[in-house]
Design a protein around this motif. Structure first.
Motif, short mmCIF file in Angstrom:
data_model
loop_
_atom_site.label_atom_id
_atom_site.label_comp_id
_atom_site.label_asym_id
_atom_site.label_seq_id
_atom_site.Cartn_x
_atom_site.Cartn_y
_atom_site.Cartn_z
N GLY A 87 0.81 -1.21 0.00
CA GLY A 87 0.00 0.00 0.00
C GLY A 87 0.84 1.26 0.00
O GLY A 87 0.53 2.24 -0.70
N ARG A 90 2.28 1.77 -3.41
CA ARG A 90 1.26 2.25 -4.35
C ARG A 90 1.03 3.75 -4.23
O ARG A 90 0.58 4.39 -5.18
CB ARG A 90 -0.05 1.51 -4.10
N ALA A 117 -9.59 -8.90 0.32
CA ALA A 117 -10.06 -7.52 0.41
C ALA A 117 -8.90 -6.58 0.72
O ALA A 117 -8.76 -5.51 0.09
CB ALA A 117 -11.15 -7.41 1.48
N ASP A 118 -8.06 -6.96 1.67
CA ASP A 118 -6.93 -6.11 2.03
C ASP A 118 -5.90 -6.04 0.92
O ASP A 118 -5.29 -4.99 0.67
CB ASP A 118 -6.28 -6.62 3.32
N LYS A 120 -6.45 -6.39 -2.34
CA LYS A 120 -6.99 -5.55 -3.41
C LYS A 120 -6.89 -4.08 -3.04
O LYS A 120 -6.49 -3.24 -3.87
CB LYS A 120 -8.45 -5.93 -3.66
N ALA A 121 -7.22 -3.75 -1.80
CA ALA A 121 -7.15 -2.36 -1.36
C ALA A 121 -5.72 -1.84 -1.36
O ALA A 121 -5.48 -0.66 -1.63
CB ALA A 121 -7.75 -2.24 0.04
N ALA A 122 -4.77 -2.73 -1.08
CA ALA A 122 -3.37 -2.31 -1.04
C ALA A 122 -2.79 -2.10 -2.43
O ALA A 122 -1.79 -1.39 -2.59
CB ALA A 122 -2.54 -3.35 -0.29
#
Length: 292
Positions: A87, A90, A117-118, A120-122
């Motif tokens: 993250g 990114r 979920a984590d 993908k969010a990262a």
């Protein structure tokens, strides 16, 4: 194919060359040093980045990557920290594809839905889970695809025509062809065998093919880049990390610059070869014909 991985391979195809995929273990030798390395890999020649998720029982890895995982775990790296690290990367790089590579146990303990979920969010683009065969696709592969995360398979010299269809059935992103039988970092490549295997894989899948395991020098990377869509280097970079630790196992001041210099050298080997379809096919045929 969609997302950053697809875009990057499309860019490589348009540029007429193969790509370089680099592997390092997250948190090796410590979180801060790894973050510095990760941030500078793209400008040093990495087209895609594989990040190892440290695990205490890495059965597919040779001594170098096993030691890297132990260093990372000793430094306190967790799977949650891996995602946090991605993250943060990114926040400064929205384009370089990131693939996590590791084993199923830490993901299972984390929780499948929670992990995906984590991840993908990262900003994770794909995962390679070396100990989860296609017979168990429902556990992680299919949920990952549903979450928009590529599930990348390993094909090996022992993957015969009976086994390959099941390996490739749900594969996305690219195919990772393991160029030697055995664990990482313990053998050298045979370009003739690689050329034949790549040709066979192309007959069964439209996905790009990245070749790894045993590639350590710019010359080896250049040879593989003539027949594959990407070259994967890992153990040689992990060894470079290990070679620049002090007697207490801490990073020496020259660690980051030394590892990145190795990446640049291998990248130059990859980039000097044009690799459009016609030249790639000609290179494959030349190699195969030379074998008799």
């Amino acid at each position: 194919m969609s997302g950053r991985i697809a875009r990057r391979f499309a860019e490589l195809k348009a540029a007429g060359r193969a790509g370089l995929v680099t592997y390092l273990t997250c948190g090796d030798p410590d979180a801060e040093t790894f973050a510095r390395l990760l941030g500078e890999l793209p400008t040093s020649g990495a087209d895609l980045i594989e990040i190892g998720m440290p695990f205490s029982d890495p059965m597919a890895d040779g001594p170098s990557i096993q030691a890297a995982g132990q260093r990372a775990l000793k430094a306190g790296m967790t799977l949650k920290d891996v995602l946090v690290t991605v993250g943060r990367f990114r926040a400064h790089d929205a384009e370089t594809p990131i693939v996590l590579m590791g084993y199923y146990n830490p993901i299972f303990i984390y929780g499948i839905e929670h992990f995906l979920a984590d991840a993908k969010a990262a900003g994770v683009d794909g995962i390679i889970v070396v100990d989860l065969p296609p017979e168990h696709d429902a556990e992680l592969c299919l949920p990952a695809l549903a979450a928009g995360i590529n599930f990348i398979r390993l094909a090996t010299p022992t993957s015969d025509n009976k086994r390959l269809p099941s390996l490739l059935n749900q594969s996305t992103g690219f195919i990772y062809y393991v160029s030697v039988a055995g664990v990482t970092g313990t053998k050298t490549v045979d370009i003739g065998s690689i050329a034949g295997a790549v040709m066979s894989l192309r007959q069964q899948s439209h996905l790009p093919i990245a070749v790894g395991f045993g590639i350590r020098t710019p010359e080896q990377a250049a040879a593989v880049s003539r027949v594959a869509d990407a070259v994967v280097v890992g153990s040689v970079l992990v060894d470079e990390v290990a070679a620049h630790l002090d007697t207490n196992g801490a990073a020496r001041p020259d660690l980051v610059s030394s590892v990145l210099a190795r990446v640049r050298a291998i990248s130059e080997g990859v980039r000097k070869n044009l690799n459009d379809v016609s030249t790639r096919n000609a290179a494959v045929n030349k190699i195969l014909n030379s074998k008799g």
